[in-house]
Structure formats: structure tokens, C-alpha cells
Design an enzyme around this catalytic site. Structure first.
Site, mmCIF file in Angstrom:
data_model
loop_
_atom_site.group_PDB
_atom_site.id
_atom_site.type_symbol
_atom_site.label_atom_id
_atom_site.label_comp_id
_atom_site.label_asym_id
_atom_site.label_seq_id
_atom_site.Cartn_x
_atom_site.Cartn_y
_atom_site.Cartn_z
ATOM 1 N N PHE A 157 0.816 -1.230 0.000
ATOM 2 C CA PHE A 157 0.000 0.000 0.000
ATOM 3 C C PHE A 157 0.844 1.273 0.000
ATOM 4 O O PHE A 157 0.360 2.347 -0.369
ATOM 5 C CB PHE A 157 -0.925 0.021 1.238
ATOM 6 C CG PHE A 157 -0.220 0.431 2.511
ATOM 7 C CD1 PHE A 157 -0.008 1.777 2.811
ATOM 8 C CD2 PHE A 157 0.268 -0.518 3.393
ATOM 9 C CE1 PHE A 157 0.672 2.169 3.961
ATOM 10 C CE2 PHE A 157 0.946 -0.137 4.541
ATOM 11 C CZ PHE A 157 1.147 1.200 4.829
ATOM 12 N N LYS A 181 -1.020 -6.654 -9.404
ATOM 13 C CA LYS A 181 -2.020 -6.794 -8.332
ATOM 14 C C LYS A 181 -1.702 -5.706 -7.314
ATOM 15 O O LYS A 181 -0.838 -5.868 -6.461
ATOM 16 C CB LYS A 181 -1.900 -8.182 -7.701
ATOM 17 C CG LYS A 181 -3.174 -8.739 -7.092
ATOM 18 C CD LYS A 181 -3.788 -7.893 -5.998
ATOM 19 C CE LYS A 181 -3.105 -8.064 -4.658
ATOM 20 N NZ LYS A 181 -3.557 -7.115 -3.632
ATOM 21 N N GLU A 184 -5.082 -3.743 -2.096
ATOM 22 C CA GLU A 184 -6.525 -3.440 -2.046
ATOM 23 C C GLU A 184 -6.792 -2.147 -1.281
ATOM 24 O O GLU A 184 -7.871 -1.570 -1.381
ATOM 25 C CB GLU A 184 -7.289 -4.611 -1.410
ATOM 26 C CG GLU A 184 -6.959 -4.923 0.045
ATOM 27 C CD GLU A 184 -5.693 -5.755 0.240
ATOM 28 O OE1 GLU A 184 -4.898 -5.874 -0.706
ATOM 29 O OE2 GLU A 184 -5.502 -6.271 1.360
ATOM 30 N N SER A 234 5.161 -7.150 3.245
ATOM 31 C CA SER A 234 5.715 -7.525 4.551
ATOM 32 C C SER A 234 6.463 -8.866 4.445
ATOM 33 O O SER A 234 6.161 -9.682 3.571
ATOM 34 C CB SER A 234 4.579 -7.629 5.567
ATOM 35 O OG SER A 234 3.634 -8.568 5.110
ATOM 36 N N CYS A 289 9.743 1.267 3.556
ATOM 37 C CA CYS A 289 10.674 0.196 3.936
ATOM 38 C C CYS A 289 12.087 0.729 4.110
ATOM 39 O O CYS A 289 12.946 0.027 4.611
ATOM 40 C CB CYS A 289 10.662 -0.891 2.887
ATOM 41 S SG CYS A 289 11.287 -0.303 1.315
ATOM 42 N N GLU A 384 9.416 -4.731 12.896
ATOM 43 C CA GLU A 384 8.995 -3.599 12.073
ATOM 44 C C GLU A 384 7.714 -3.000 12.671
ATOM 45 O O GLU A 384 6.715 -3.709 12.828
ATOM 46 C CB GLU A 384 8.729 -4.073 10.645
ATOM 47 C CG GLU A 384 8.379 -2.942 9.703
ATOM 48 C CD GLU A 384 8.245 -3.381 8.252
ATOM 49 O OE1 GLU A 384 7.591 -4.404 7.996
ATOM 50 O OE2 GLU A 384 8.786 -2.685 7.387
HETATM 51 P P1 NAD Z 1 1.345 -6.745 2.908
HETATM 52 O O1 NAD Z 1 2.355 -7.834 2.965
HETATM 53 O O2 NAD Z 1 0.216 -6.780 3.861
HETATM 54 O O3 NAD Z 1 0.653 -6.726 1.438
HETATM 55 C C1 NAD Z 1 1.439 -6.699 0.262
HETATM 56 C C2 NAD Z 1 0.622 -7.303 -0.872
HETATM 57 O O4 NAD Z 1 0.352 -8.676 -0.577
HETATM 58 C C3 NAD Z 1 -0.736 -6.645 -1.085
HETATM 59 O O5 NAD Z 1 -0.991 -6.562 -2.464
HETATM 60 C C4 NAD Z 1 -1.713 -7.589 -0.392
HETATM 61 O O6 NAD Z 1 -2.984 -7.597 -0.993
HETATM 62 C C5 NAD Z 1 -1.043 -8.937 -0.558
HETATM 63 N N1 NAD Z 1 -1.279 -9.848 0.568
HETATM 64 C C6 NAD Z 1 -1.480 -9.520 1.869
HETATM 65 N N2 NAD Z 1 -1.590 -10.633 2.622
HETATM 66 C C7 NAD Z 1 -1.441 -11.681 1.781
HETATM 67 C C8 NAD Z 1 -1.437 -13.099 1.954
HETATM 68 N N3 NAD Z 1 -1.604 -13.642 3.149
HETATM 69 N N4 NAD Z 1 -1.233 -13.878 0.875
HETATM 70 C C9 NAD Z 1 -1.048 -13.340 -0.344
HETATM 71 N N5 NAD Z 1 -1.034 -12.008 -0.571
HETATM 72 C C10 NAD Z 1 -1.236 -11.184 0.466
HETATM 73 O O7 NAD Z 1 2.141 -5.368 2.982
HETATM 74 P P2 NAD Z 1 1.559 -3.893 3.137
HETATM 75 O O8 NAD Z 1 1.039 -3.704 4.515
HETATM 76 O O9 NAD Z 1 0.683 -3.561 1.987
HETATM 77 O O10 NAD Z 1 2.893 -3.027 2.948
HETATM 78 C C11 NAD Z 1 3.778 -2.728 3.984
HETATM 79 C C12 NAD Z 1 4.923 -3.701 4.020
HETATM 80 O O11 NAD Z 1 5.613 -3.687 2.773
HETATM 81 C C13 NAD Z 1 5.966 -3.339 5.069
HETATM 82 O O12 NAD Z 1 6.405 -4.519 5.694
HETATM 83 C C14 NAD Z 1 7.082 -2.715 4.258
HETATM 84 O O13 NAD Z 1 8.365 -2.779 4.850
HETATM 85 C C15 NAD Z 1 7.015 -3.532 3.021
HETATM 86 N N6 NAD Z 1 7.657 -2.867 1.904
HETATM 87 C C16 NAD Z 1 8.866 -3.323 1.518
HETATM 88 C C17 NAD Z 1 9.536 -2.696 0.493
HETATM 89 C C18 NAD Z 1 10.902 -3.175 0.073
HETATM 90 O O14 NAD Z 1 11.408 -2.667 -0.899
HETATM 91 N N7 NAD Z 1 11.501 -4.127 0.746
HETATM 92 C C19 NAD Z 1 8.966 -1.584 -0.142
HETATM 93 C C20 NAD Z 1 7.705 -1.150 0.269
HETATM 94 C C21 NAD Z 1 7.055 -1.798 1.301
#
Ligand code: NAD
Length: 493
Positions: A157, A181, A184, A234, A289, A384
Site C-alpha cells: 500500500f 495486483k 486493495e 511484509s 521500507c 517492524e
Molecule cells: P502486505 O504484505 O500486507 O501486502 C502486500 C501485498 O500482498 C498486497 O498486495 C496484499 O494484498 C497482498 N497480501 C497480503 N496478505 C497476503 C497473503 N496472506 N497472501 C497473499 N497475498 C497477500 O504489505 P503492506 O502492509 O501492503 O505493505 C507494507 C509492508 O511492505 C511493510 O512490511 C514494508 O516494509 C514492506 N515494503 C517493503 C519494500 C521493500 O522494498 N523491501 C517496499 C515497500 C514496502
């Protein structure tokens, strides 16, 4: 603050399949909530296997013609796309800010960073020419990149414009058809981007959007025609996605979360350090991140901590620092700070009782927070938190600081604030993080240098941008040729 859906009509975000919007087969949607107000600004389609099948089929249909399109022609469409993104910069920033909670300025900056990756992608027409060499008498070897086919990107997000742009311009420039994708929580920006790809002249099916949650992600990973999966989010989900994709024989590159330390030593420049630390942990309300979330204070740096404390405490939420993405995230941040206090750490700047900006009382707000005198083994120093919170742990020596850095389960970034070249070099040499900063709080490499961490911040090989990403989104084909008969025998004859 002017917000999409608050001062204008709520937006419906459908899928984008075959160059046009498509309603979800199941008819299911969920609300999109603005972090600024806590109220709905739109609704987003919830994709299921049937939608995935349709999106992948459209992408697969487009693939033969797209792979046969010369790279210079593909680059022309990306040029046009870049122009359109720049022409619509404020609108895209407005959408990204409204749905993710960041400020308009931060949202503009992320779109511009995405443009930089697009420029790298379209430069491939001149830089990635492959290679050919005479490897034996009368025998040549040629190496060229081949696209993989339909590839997918699953994104978080916190950067609705930039993180997707880490992936699709490069993947598409290389001749793949891309299914995105979006999160959401933030589907509005991607929906606008999809329309811009059409305006730029991308053939239908080259760029598709599949909205939804876990169900859509799993169906996408499982689809036989999806050849590679890029993921950013994450760490626990990154690992699940990595395992699921690789168990099906696909390549996967899954970037996860972070706990980035800033190592501050007594000789650090005061102005650079104070600004660097505060901007790093409060920018995007700490929801990035690359945000610093751990400060390792080496020796006596209390004079710097005093200034950091004062600067952070004066930062106004709303104009100076944006909102937290949703209620769940806000509760998690509260819990972390409460737990740190119970565990014996001192909250020297406390954002828990922040005053919401006028007119936005129902939004999700958390003020800058500094947790001091934490132990390295406390949750606030290892996990985190993903909010505007920095934890300070004290170290007597640089070696002790590096031991704390080495024990970090994440490996996205480590920065050092110092005026000593030797100290800077020591940290750069000894930290296991993928990205190192010297007097920079958010050490994001600029293209063509690649973006990617280590340890549980990244599962898979190569980085997500830069030169390194090319191998992820393509195969290398080697062509060995002999035309003329040779009198002398060799291993090739
Ligand atoms: P998230 O892991 O909740 O969601 C990421 C994506 O995965 C979304 O599209 C979501 O719909 C999908 N998703 C969520 N749960 C899922 C599951 N159980 N199975 C399959 N798909 C699933 O992450 P978020 O809260 O949207 O974003 C924040 C996280 O992203 C933080 O941990 C941040 O550090 C990380 N992030 C990392 C980087 C990097 O470059 N390493 C960059 C940006 C964000």
C-alpha cells in the site's frame, strides 16, 4: 486538504483486462478508505480465480506480438507513457496521497522516482544490446535476452505509484506482458495508470490490473502461464509468496519488511544528523521500507539526541507528516509503543495522544515518537513497527553497534552518521544490509544502481530495479553458430 472522493465522487476500481475495465466475476467489492478521514473514497473489485484466468488469458494473447515488437518500438511507447505520467503528475500524486495517507509532496516524489525507473527501462533500447563473440575458428556465440511471457507483480500500500513502477516498465520493455495486483488499500492510482498505458498506445493485454486480496494473489501465483512473480510487502507474506511460487517451479523475487538502523557516532555533523534522522523516521509517517526505525547511539551523542527530540516534537501532523494507512495499522503502532514502555524503555517523544488536524478528526493519526534506552533484544528494537517511531539503543563502541546491526533479522538498509571516512568505510564494509548510507537517512540508490536488501528483507536473487533486475525478468539465450567448414579440429567441430 483536498481529497479524492471527499471533495469529489467516490471511485470504482475494477480490473483492467485486455485494455479495458472489467467488473469482477463474483461481483464482490470492498471499500477503499482514506487514511485522512476514515471514510470511504471508493470501492475496489475483489478478484477470484475466474478474474485471474481472464487477465492471464488476455496477457498471453498479447504476448506473441509484443515479444516480436522490436525493443526500440517498445521504448517509444514507454517514452509516451513517461510523458503522460509527467503531464498527470499532480493528479497521480493527489490519488496516491488520498489513498495512502502520505503528503502531496511525498506522493509527487514517489511518482518521480517511478519515472526514473521508467527512464532506465526505456534506455535498454540502447544499452542492452546483448553480445556476440568469435569463440573458436569459424564459430561465434551470441547471447540475447528473451522475455518470459506473462509475469506478475504484487505490491504493497505504501507506494501506490512507485513500487509498481519498479517492476512493470522494465518487465514490459524486455517484452513481457505484465499483470499488476495493487494493494486493495490503494487501488486508485493504479487504475489511473492503467488508463495512461492505453493512452500511450500499449497494445491491449500488455499491462493488466487484477485487484483483490489473498485469493487473487494465490490464483495468480498458481496460474500455469504466469512465469515470474515479483512481490513487495511484509516479510511473512513475502516468504509465503516466495515459497508458493518457487514450489511451482517459477522464479520469484520477494521483497519484505525492514528495521533500518542509523548508527550515530559522536563526531557526526549536528545539522546533517538531526535533519537526516528526523526526516527518515517521520517521512511518509514512517510507512516506508527505507525509513529508519532504529538508532544505534554510539558513545555520548546526547547532544544530538536532544536536538532530534526537539525537532521531532515540533513536527505538525497533517501538513508536516501524513496519516497512518488504516485503523489496524494505527492499533499496531499503539501496541508497540505501549509494549516498549511496559518493557522498561523511555518514551521521550510520545505521538500516542497526537491532535488530529482540524476537520480530519476521524482520520488515523500518530505523532512522531522516540523510544529511548531500549535494549537490542526488545521487540521495539527488532520488529517492524511501520509508523513514525524510532527506537534508540545505546552502544559503547562501534564494534558493539555493528554487532547489533548484524543481529538485525532484516537487511534492507543501514546508515552511519559520521564525519570520519574511516568510520564510514568500516560500517559499509561490515554491515550485511543491502543498501548502505553515509550521512543519508534514506539511502535509496538511484537508477541504474539497483534496489534490494538482504536477510528477511528479500527472498530470491537479484534486485528489483537496475541492471540486476534484467536477469529476473528475462532469460538469456545463447546461440552458437558455425557456417564455414574447418580444416583444423577443435572442441566445437
Ligand atoms: P502486505 O504484505 O500486507 O501486502 C502486500 C501485498 O500482498 C498486497 O498486495 C496484499 O494484498 C497482498 N497480501 C497480503 N496478505 C497476503 C497473503 N496472506 N497472501 C497473499 N497475498 C497477500 O504489505 P503492506 O502492509 O501492503 O505493505 C507494507 C509492508 O511492505 C511493510 O512490511 C514494508 O516494509 C514492506 N515494503 C517493503 C519494500 C521493500 O522494498 N523491501 C517496499 C515497500 C514496502
Amino acid at each position: 486538504m483536498s481529497l479524492v472522493g471527499i471533495n469529489s465522487k467516490p471511485v470504482t476500481c475494477d480490473h483492467w483486462i485486455g485494455g479495458e475495465p472489467k467488473t469482477p466475476v463474483s461481483g464482490r467489492y470492498r471499500e477503499v478508505i482514506s487514511p485522512y478521514t476514515g471514510s470511504a473514497i471508493g470501492k475496489v473489485a475483489l478478484g477470484s480465480k475466474a478474474d485471474v484466468d481472464a487477465a492471464v488469458a488476455a496477457a498471453q494473447k498479447a504476448f506473441p506480438a509484443w515479444r516480436a515488437t522490436p525493443v526500440k518500438e517498445r521504448a517509444q511507447l514507454l517514452f509516451k507513457f513517461r510523458e503522460l505520467v509527467l503531464a498527470n503528475l499532480d493528479e497521480l500524486a493527489h490519488l496516491a496521497a488520498s489513498e495512502s495517507g502520505k503528503t502531496h509532496g511525498e506522493a509527487r516524489a514517489e511518482v518521480l522516482k517511478g519515472i526514473e525507473v521508467t527512464e532506465f527501462a526505456l534506455s535498454l533500447q540502447n544499452s542492452d544490446s546483448g553480445g556476440i563473440m568469435d569463440v573458436s575458428r569459424g564459430v561465434s556465440c551470441e547471447m540475447r535476452r528473451e522475455p518470459l511471457g506473462v509475469v506478475a507483480g504484487i505490491v504493497p500500500f505504501n507506494f501506490p505509484a512507485m513500487v509498481p513502477m519498479w517492476m512493470y516498465p522494465i518487465a514490459i520493455a524486455l517484452g513481457n506482458c505484465f499483470v499488476l495486483k495493487p494493494s486493495e488499500k490503494v487501488p486508485l492510482t493504479s487504475q489511473r495508470v492503467a488508463r495512461l498505458t492505453k493512452e500511450a498506445g500499449f497494445p491491449d493485454g500488455v499491462f493488466s490490473l487484477l485487484n483483490g486480496t489473498r485469493e487473487a494473489v494465490e490464483a495468480l501465483i498458481d496460474h500455469d502461464l504466469v512465469k515470474a512473480v515479483g512481490f513487495v510487502g511484509s516479510s511473512p507474506v513475502a516468504l509465503d509468496v516466495y515459497k508458493r511460487a518457487t514450489a511451482r517451479g517459477k522464479r520469484a523475487l520477494c521483497l519484505g519488511g525492514a528495521k533500518n538502523p542509523l548508527i550515530v557516532v559522536p563526531d557526526a555533523d549536528e545539522a546533517i544528523t538531526v535533519r537526516g534522522v528526523v526526516d527518515s523516521f517521520t517521512g511518509c509517517a514512517g510507512q516506508r521500507c527505507m525509513a529508519a526505525s532504529l538508532m544505534i547511539a554510539v558513545g555520548d551523542v546526547d547532544h544530538l539526541i536532544g536536538k532530534i527530540r526537539k525537532t521531532a516534537a515540533e513536527l505538525p501532523v497533517g501538513p508536516g507528516m501524513g496519516a497512518i494507512v488504516d485503523k489496524g495499522a494505527l492499533d499496531r503502532i499503539h501496541r508497540h509503543v505501549d509494549d516498549a514502555e511496559k518493557a522498561g524503555a523511555k518514551i521521550i517523544v510520545d505521538g500516542r495522544k497526537v491532535k488530529a488536524p482540524a476537520g480530519h478528526e476521524a482520520g488515523y493519526w500518530f505523532g512522531p515518537t522516540i523510544i529511548d534506552h531500549a535494549r537490542p533484544d526488545m521487540a521495539c528494537a527488532r520488529e517492524e513497527i511501520f509508523g513514525p517511531v524510532i527506537t534508540i539503543v545505546r552502544a559503547k563502541t562501534l564494534a558493539e553497534a555493528m554487532a547489533i546491526d548484524a543481529g538485525n533479522p532484516f537487511g534492507n538498509a543501514t546508515s552511519v552518521f559520521t564525519t570520519s571516512g574511516a568510520v564510514a568505510r568500516y560500517v559499509a564494509d561490515h554491515s550485511a544490509s543491502g543498501m548502505i548510507g553515509v550521512n543519508i537517512g534514506v539511502p535509496v540508490p538511484r537508477e541504474p544502481f539497483s534496489f534490494g536488501g538482504t536477510k528477511s528483507s528479500k527472498y530470491g536473487h537479484s534486485d528489483i530495479t537496475g541492471e540486476s533486475s534484467l536477469d529476473f525478468w528475462s532469460d538469456l539465450k545463447k546461440i552458437t553458430v558455425k557456417w564455414s567448414p574447418q580444416s583444423d579440429a577443435s572442441w566445437m567441430s
